[in-house]
Motif scaffolding. Structure first.
Motif, short mmCIF file in Angstrom:
data_model
loop_
_atom_site.label_atom_id
_atom_site.label_comp_id
_atom_site.label_asym_id
_atom_site.label_seq_id
_atom_site.Cartn_x
_atom_site.Cartn_y
_atom_site.Cartn_z
N UNK A 227 50.11 -14.62 2.55
CA UNK A 227 49.50 -14.31 1.25
C UNK A 227 49.29 -12.80 1.18
N UNK A 228 49.92 -12.11 0.23
CA UNK A 228 49.82 -10.64 0.19
C UNK A 228 48.43 -10.17 -0.17
N UNK A 229 48.06 -9.01 0.34
CA UNK A 229 46.77 -8.40 0.02
C UNK A 229 46.87 -7.64 -1.29
N UNK A 230 45.71 -7.38 -1.87
CA UNK A 230 45.69 -6.71 -3.17
C UNK A 230 46.15 -5.26 -3.08
N UNK A 231 45.88 -4.61 -1.95
CA UNK A 231 46.21 -3.18 -1.83
C UNK A 231 47.66 -2.95 -1.42
N UNK A 232 48.42 -3.99 -1.16
CA UNK A 232 49.82 -3.79 -0.82
C UNK A 232 50.60 -3.33 -2.05
N UNK A 233 51.59 -2.46 -1.85
CA UNK A 233 52.40 -2.03 -3.01
C UNK A 233 53.33 -3.14 -3.49
N UNK A 234 53.89 -2.89 -4.64
CA UNK A 234 54.81 -3.85 -5.22
C UNK A 234 56.09 -3.93 -4.38
N UNK A 235 56.68 -5.12 -4.32
CA UNK A 235 57.92 -5.32 -3.57
C UNK A 235 59.02 -4.48 -4.20
N UNK A 236 59.68 -3.65 -3.37
CA UNK A 236 60.66 -2.70 -3.88
C UNK A 236 62.08 -3.25 -3.96
N UNK A 237 62.31 -4.46 -3.49
CA UNK A 237 63.65 -5.04 -3.58
C UNK A 237 64.67 -4.38 -2.68
N UNK A 238 64.23 -3.81 -1.56
CA UNK A 238 65.16 -3.11 -0.68
C UNK A 238 66.00 -4.05 0.16
N UNK A 239 65.63 -5.31 0.25
CA UNK A 239 66.40 -6.31 1.00
C UNK A 239 66.78 -7.45 0.07
N UNK A 240 67.86 -8.10 0.41
CA UNK A 240 68.31 -9.29 -0.31
C UNK A 240 68.97 -10.23 0.70
N UNK A 241 69.37 -11.38 0.22
CA UNK A 241 69.98 -12.38 1.09
C UNK A 241 71.20 -12.97 0.39
N UNK A 242 72.25 -13.18 1.15
CA UNK A 242 73.48 -13.74 0.60
C UNK A 242 73.80 -15.05 1.30
N UNK A 243 74.46 -15.92 0.58
CA UNK A 243 74.89 -17.21 1.11
C UNK A 243 76.26 -17.05 1.75
#
Length: 649
Positions: A222-238
């Motif tokens: 569960x993320x904390x409130x002070x964590x920054x927004x997810x930057x989308x630097x990783x992804x996953x492929x099938x």
């Protein structure tokens, strides 16, 4: 009022005037003195449709009374009928609309019935209520039961087995487990106190300027409130679908690859400050977060280390593919792909943090997830899953897991499973006695399983006595016996697994009931050995056949990774260990000098430059000195006694 309604009102007024003129002429000819005044029509009566409908129903109910009334009343009611002409027109239009709606409803129900008939003809089993028919539900239940039976029968560790490894998301959250153990009030008050201590004015000002934002919903962390927004630097492929399993792989973005190159440069220079600066621009760089987690762990800041691990796990979970559902144990991430290795190491660290907090059921679910992701078990989760099952009191699950996970039924050959299954059966027998249930005759008793474990792995007993420790005099008699007095098992792989088991599970044997259970069984084994040694030779053959390799097949698993105790190093010594002193000297002497790659000509203290000052060793931590001595830029000088001896020679 709309234009259409106004037109209707005007037309009705004109028709009412014409009727008034005709009626007035008739009345003047008959009785001009008794002519009533013409009633005015209120156009706003059209706005209230509900009242008009009620009037309609009243008029229909009173129609019979109106027909039986006298002609005088009819003549008297001719003039009020002028007022009701508009309502009659509206009622007729509403009746026509109702008829049309009824026809439409009949048509739609007819089409729905026809569609249901078609679906039933096509054997989809859908009835008119939108659910499945009874025959179809019965057949689907039978099919699901057959699939479950086939999944249970398919007991291959390399395949997608797997109802036994399905993860229950209810037990993944450590906070929920703490609430079940201590109560919600205690946990909430503890969290509030931690937030008040951790929340400084500087952090509050930063969050105030940054603004509130919502985080993605995740199932593990569960993320904390002070964590920054997810930057989308990783992804996953099938990658592919094979043998009922779906294989995936993490894919880094270009910005993440840039941060990775910066991390490799900082790692080569042992610069912890540069790693921290990477997280300022790339807050979800996994390797940087893992390095900081290790740094905080060795410095004794276990909570900060756990936060860094949770943050990296949150980033990895946000990058999951929409089809990636690890809870069903059919989604695979092979460890051979380098980008997938970060998830395994992060999950293993998170599992240890859950164990350290006392959340053994959550740690068990994480361990099941590690085993299900890659059947090769690169992190050695199989050698601690029994420990978490015993601490979480999941005894029946552990028995079914040992029976169903491998087709050759060889899980009991490992030292951790051989002893843990005996403990499992010991507690299940106690529960059956309390509930007055008959014991399963097909399964061996706890004493038989413990004798089997001691005969198969006698070296475990001696190491447990020294690690627990067990200080009774009877244990000296037991360990001095020839059968339990050996120091090595004859296989490097088995010795390594025994060390892992003792380091991981020794705390379980501190319980008095297990302590006595082990002692009584060991004494019975010694009595049996004095009568005949043939059975001991048979178990030795089984042991050599099961662990026949001359090399250590589990050398990649560190025994310290399975330990509860974490070695701590003073922060000043750890800072010297992580940061290269050459960079500090370079920064002090010349701030404009940039070091790129292996160019070390401008770095003081190297090559033809000035010599490095030797470091002091006296009154320092021995472990810190050991780590420091491995670095190439550390110089401790020479001992004066050695110099004197060299001069005398």
């Amino acid at each position: 009022m709309s234009a259409r309604a106004l037109r209707k009102v005007l037309n009705e007024q004109e028709s009412a005037k014409n009727q008034d003129i005709i009626l007035s002429d008739d009345d003047e000819s008959e009785s001009p003195s008794n002519s009533p005044r013409p009633s005015s029509i209120n156009p706003f009566d059209l706005l209230n449709e509900e009242e008009e409908q009620e009037k309609e129903q009243e008029q229909e109910n009173d129609a019979s009374d109106v027909d039986t009334s006298s002609t005088v009343k009819n003549e008297h009611n001719l003039l009020p009928s002028k007022k009701n002409t508009a309502t009659n027109a509206i009622s007729s239009s509403q009746k026509s609309k109702k008829k049309k709606k009824k026809k439409k409803n009949k048509a739609t129900t007819g089409t729905v019935d026809s569609l249901d008939a078609i679906l039933e003809d096509l054997s989809f089993g859908v009835n008119s209520s939108g659910g499945q028919s009874q025959s179809q539900t019965r057949s689907s239940r039978k099919k699901s039961e057959n699939v479950n039976d086939e999944g249970d029968r398919h007991r291959s560790g390399k395949g997608c087995t797997t109802n036994i490894l399905q993860v229950d998301p209810r037990f993944l959250s450590a906070e929920n487990e703490l609430r079940r153990i201590f109560g919600s009030k205690v946990v909430s008050s503890f969290e509030r106190s931690n937030q008040n201590q951790a929340g400084s004015s500087r952090q509050q000002s930063r969050t105030g300027r940054r603004g509130a934002h919502t985080h993605r919903k995740t199932i593990i962390v569960s993320p904390s409130e002070h964590w920054p927004r997810w930057d989308g630097s990783l992804s996953m492929e099938l990658l592919e679908n094979k043998d009922g399993c779906t294989y995936f792989r993490y894919v880094p973005s270009s910005t993440y690859s840039l941060a990775q190159r910066q991390f490799e440069a900082a790692k080569a220079s042992h610069d912890l400050n540069t790693i921290a600066s990477i997280l300022l621009h790339h807050p979800y760089h996994i390797d940087s977060l893992t390095t900081l987690a290790e740094y905080f762990k060795f410095s004794g800041e276990l909570q900060m280390s756990a936060d860094a691990t949770s943050k990296s796990l949150y980033a990895l979970e946000c990058a999951w593919h929409p089809l990636f559902n690890p809870l069903q144990a059919t989604c695979k991430l092979q460890y051979k792909h380098e980008t997938n290795q970060q998830l395994f190491t992060t999950l293993f660290s998170h599992m240890k943090n859950m164990d350290r907090r006392g959340c053994h059921r959550s740690a068990l679910e994480i361990c099941k997830l590690l085993v299900s992701l890659d059947s090769d078990d690169p992190m050695g989760a199989l050698f601690c899953i029994d420990y978490f099952a015993l601490r979480a009191e999941e005894y029946k699950w552990l028995e079914t897991f040992s029976e169903e996970y491998n087709s050759d039924n060889s899980m009991w050959l490992y030292p951790n499973f051989s002893y843990s299954l005996a403990i499992c059966r010991f507690y299940l027998e106690r529960e059956e006695k309390e509930k007055e249930k008959e014991q399963d005759k097909d399964k061996s008793s706890s004493s038989d399983l413990m004798k089997q474990a001691l005969m198969l792995h006698p070296l475990v007993l001696k190491k447990l006595v020294g690690k627990v420790p067990l200080k009774e005099q009877v244990w000296t008699k037991i360990t001095n016996h020839a059968f339990f007095g050996m120091d090595q098992s004859g296989s490097e792989s088995l010795d390594h697994l025994i060390n892992i088991y003792v380091e991981r599970s020794y705390i379980i044997w501190r319980l008095p009931e297990l302590h006595n259970f082990l002692k009584d069984t060991a004494l019975s084994v010694i009595e049996k050995m004095e009568i005949s040694r043939s059975e001991a030779k048979d178990w030795e053959c089984v042991r050599k056949e099961a662990f026949a390799s001359d090399k250590n097949e589990y050398s990649h698993l560190m025994v310290s990774d399975f330990s509860d105790s974490t070695p701590t190093i003073p922060p000043e010594n750890l800072q010297n260990f992580m940061i290269d002193p050459r960079l500090v000297d370079m920064h002090n002497n010349n701030n404009n000098v940039n070091v790129v790659g292996d160019n070390q000509e401008n770095i003081p203290g190297l090559g033809p430059g000035p010599a490095r000052a030797p470091r002091e060793v006296a009154n320092r931590n021995a472990l810190a000195v050991l780590f420091e001595s491995m670095l190439p830029w550390i110089d401790y000088g020479t001992r004066e006694d050695d110099d004197v001896q060299d001069d005398e020679d």
